[in-house]
Design a protein around this motif. Sequence first.
Motif, PDB file in Angstrom:
ATOM      1  N   GLY A 103       0.818  -1.210   0.000  1.00 52.89           N
ATOM      2  CA  GLY A 103       0.000   0.000   0.000  1.00 52.89           C
ATOM      3  C   GLY A 103       0.849   1.256   0.000  1.00 52.89           C
ATOM      4  O   GLY A 103       0.593   2.189  -0.764  1.00 52.89           O
ATOM      5  N   GLU A 104       1.860   1.287   0.844  1.00 54.37           N
ATOM      6  CA  GLU A 104       2.759   2.445   0.898  1.00 54.37           C
ATOM      7  C   GLU A 104       3.543   2.580  -0.404  1.00 54.37           C
ATOM      8  O   GLU A 104       3.765   3.684  -0.899  1.00 54.37           O
ATOM      9  CB  GLU A 104       3.720   2.332   2.079  1.00 54.37           C
ATOM     10  CG  GLU A 104       3.044   2.506   3.427  1.00 54.37           C
ATOM     11  CD  GLU A 104       2.522   3.919   3.640  1.00 54.37           C
ATOM     12  OE1 GLU A 104       3.128   4.882   3.121  1.00 54.37           O
ATOM     13  OE2 GLU A 104       1.501   4.059   4.325  1.00 54.37           O
ATOM     14  N   ARG A 105       3.960   1.447  -0.996  1.00 56.72           N
ATOM     15  CA  ARG A 105       4.681   1.490  -2.264  1.00 56.72           C
ATOM     16  C   ARG A 105       3.803   2.100  -3.350  1.00 56.72           C
ATOM     17  O   ARG A 105       4.236   2.927  -4.140  1.00 56.72           O
ATOM     18  CB  ARG A 105       5.117   0.082  -2.687  1.00 56.72           C
ATOM     19  CG  ARG A 105       6.010   0.079  -3.929  1.00 56.72           C
ATOM     20  CD  ARG A 105       5.937  -1.221  -4.705  1.00 56.72           C
ATOM     21  NE  ARG A 105       4.612  -1.584  -5.170  1.00 56.72           N
ATOM     22  CZ  ARG A 105       3.975  -1.001  -6.211  1.00 56.72           C
ATOM     23  NH1 ARG A 105       4.522  -0.004  -6.845  1.00 56.72           N
ATOM     24  NH2 ARG A 105       2.776  -1.411  -6.572  1.00 56.72           N
ATOM     25  N   SER A 106       2.549   1.707  -3.346  1.00 58.59           N
ATOM     26  CA  SER A 106       1.612   2.229  -4.337  1.00 58.59           C
ATOM     27  C   SER A 106       1.390   3.725  -4.154  1.00 58.59           C
ATOM     28  O   SER A 106       1.357   4.483  -5.122  1.00 58.59           O
ATOM     29  CB  SER A 106       0.292   1.478  -4.227  1.00 58.59           C
ATOM     30  OG  SER A 106      -0.586   1.853  -5.237  1.00 58.59           O
ATOM     31  N   LEU A 107       1.250   4.167  -2.910  1.00 58.85           N
ATOM     32  CA  LEU A 107       1.075   5.596  -2.647  1.00 58.85           C
ATOM     33  C   LEU A 107       2.307   6.388  -3.059  1.00 58.85           C
ATOM     34  O   LEU A 107       2.205   7.472  -3.639  1.00 58.85           O
ATOM     35  CB  LEU A 107       0.758   5.830  -1.170  1.00 58.85           C
ATOM     36  CG  LEU A 107      -0.610   5.346  -0.693  1.00 58.85           C
ATOM     37  CD1 LEU A 107      -0.738   5.549   0.808  1.00 58.85           C
ATOM     38  CD2 LEU A 107      -1.735   6.061  -1.429  1.00 58.85           C
TER      39      LEU A 107
END
Length: 86
Positions: free
Chosen positions: A40-44
């Motif tokens: 999720g953080e990578r995507s953000l």
Amino acid sequence: MILDVRFAEGRYDDGDALPPSERWVLRTVSAFLAEDLVEGERSLTAAEQFDITLRAEILADALIWLDFVLDVDLPDPPDFTTAQEG
């Protein structure tokens, strides 16, 4: 990905056929729902590198999907306080 998209005509899709902005929303939400915080953080973080047009499309798609989800009629959740008393 833990979410599938069901279209009005009844067909299902895993999201690969969606436009890039909708695919990003689906994959990011899916990661957070699966409690995959790293993904999720990578995507953000990746979204920060998108051009302004794609970022605007992502925002619009996220708002459209949120509006749809908020309009879906679901049964009321059980009253937590009452459930504990019984």
